[in-house]
Design a protein around this motif. Structure first.
Motif, PDB file in Angstrom:
ATOM      1  N   ASN A 114       5.147  -5.566   2.793  1.00 51.93           N
ATOM      2  CA  ASN A 114       5.340  -4.817   4.039  1.00 51.93           C
ATOM      3  C   ASN A 114       4.155  -5.016   4.976  1.00 51.93           C
ATOM      4  OD1 ASN A 114       7.832  -3.737   3.301  1.00 51.93           O
ATOM      5  ND2 ASN A 114       6.905  -1.943   2.366  1.00 51.93           N
ATOM      6  N   GLN A 115       2.963  -4.930   4.425  1.00 51.14           N
ATOM      7  CA  GLN A 115       1.773  -5.123   5.249  1.00 51.14           C
ATOM      8  C   GLN A 115       1.658  -6.566   5.729  1.00 51.14           C
ATOM      9  OE1 GLN A 115      -1.592  -3.634   3.067  1.00 51.14           O
ATOM     10  NE2 GLN A 115      -1.005  -1.495   3.378  1.00 51.14           N
ATOM     11  N   ASN A 133       3.964  -6.887   8.655  1.00 46.43           N
ATOM     12  CA  ASN A 133       3.351  -6.272   9.830  1.00 46.43           C
ATOM     13  C   ASN A 133       2.242  -7.147  10.400  1.00 46.43           C
ATOM     14  OD1 ASN A 133       4.979  -3.993   9.802  1.00 46.43           O
ATOM     15  ND2 ASN A 133       3.579  -2.830   8.522  1.00 46.43           N
ATOM     16  N   HIS A 134       1.452  -7.744   9.526  1.00 45.12           N
ATOM     17  CA  HIS A 134       0.354  -8.610   9.947  1.00 45.12           C
ATOM     18  C   HIS A 134       0.864  -9.762  10.813  1.00 45.12           C
ATOM     19  CE1 HIS A 134      -3.572 -10.586   9.645  1.00 45.12           C
ATOM     20  NE2 HIS A 134      -2.885 -11.699   9.481  1.00 45.12           N
ATOM     21  N   GLU A 156       9.833  -8.990  10.292  1.00 41.74           N
ATOM     22  CA  GLU A 156      10.488  -8.017   9.427  1.00 41.74           C
ATOM     23  C   GLU A 156      10.183  -8.348   7.965  1.00 41.74           C
ATOM     24  OE1 GLU A 156      12.299  -5.367  10.452  1.00 41.74           O
ATOM     25  OE2 GLU A 156      11.827  -5.928  12.527  1.00 41.74           O
ATOM     26  N   ARG A 157      10.153  -7.328   7.124  1.00 41.99           N
ATOM     27  CA  ARG A 157       9.889  -7.543   5.711  1.00 41.99           C
ATOM     28  C   ARG A 157      10.926  -8.470   5.080  1.00 41.99           C
ATOM     29  NH1 ARG A 157      10.760  -7.329   0.882  1.00 41.99           N
ATOM     30  NH2 ARG A 157       9.417  -6.764  -0.811  1.00 41.99           N
TER      31      ARG A 157
END
Length: 62
Positions: free
Chosen positions: A24-25, A28-29, A33-34
């Motif tokens: 998930n991170q 975001n990085h 989308e995941r």
């Protein structure tokens, strides 16, 4: 021809490199989308992209 990192290895190494905790991170990085990280991890196609990333990550780890 040398072995390239698998997509799972690449994702795991990027998580470690950027000091993140999970996919998930990582998503975001990179501003994605995941699901895209999951699709990348599940991909088995080896291409020039994996070869380039393997070379770069290997240099960073050295």
């Amino acid at each position: 021809m040398k072995d390239n990192f698998s997509n799972n290895q690449i994702a795991d190494k990027l998580i470690a490199l950027f000091e993140l905790e999970n996919d998930n991170q990582l998503a975001n990085h990179f501003g994605v989308e995941r699901q895209q990280i999951r699709q990348f991890r599940n991909g088995t196609r080896v291409s020039l992209v994996q070869a380039i990333i393997t070379e770069l990550l290997s240099k960073i780890e050295a």
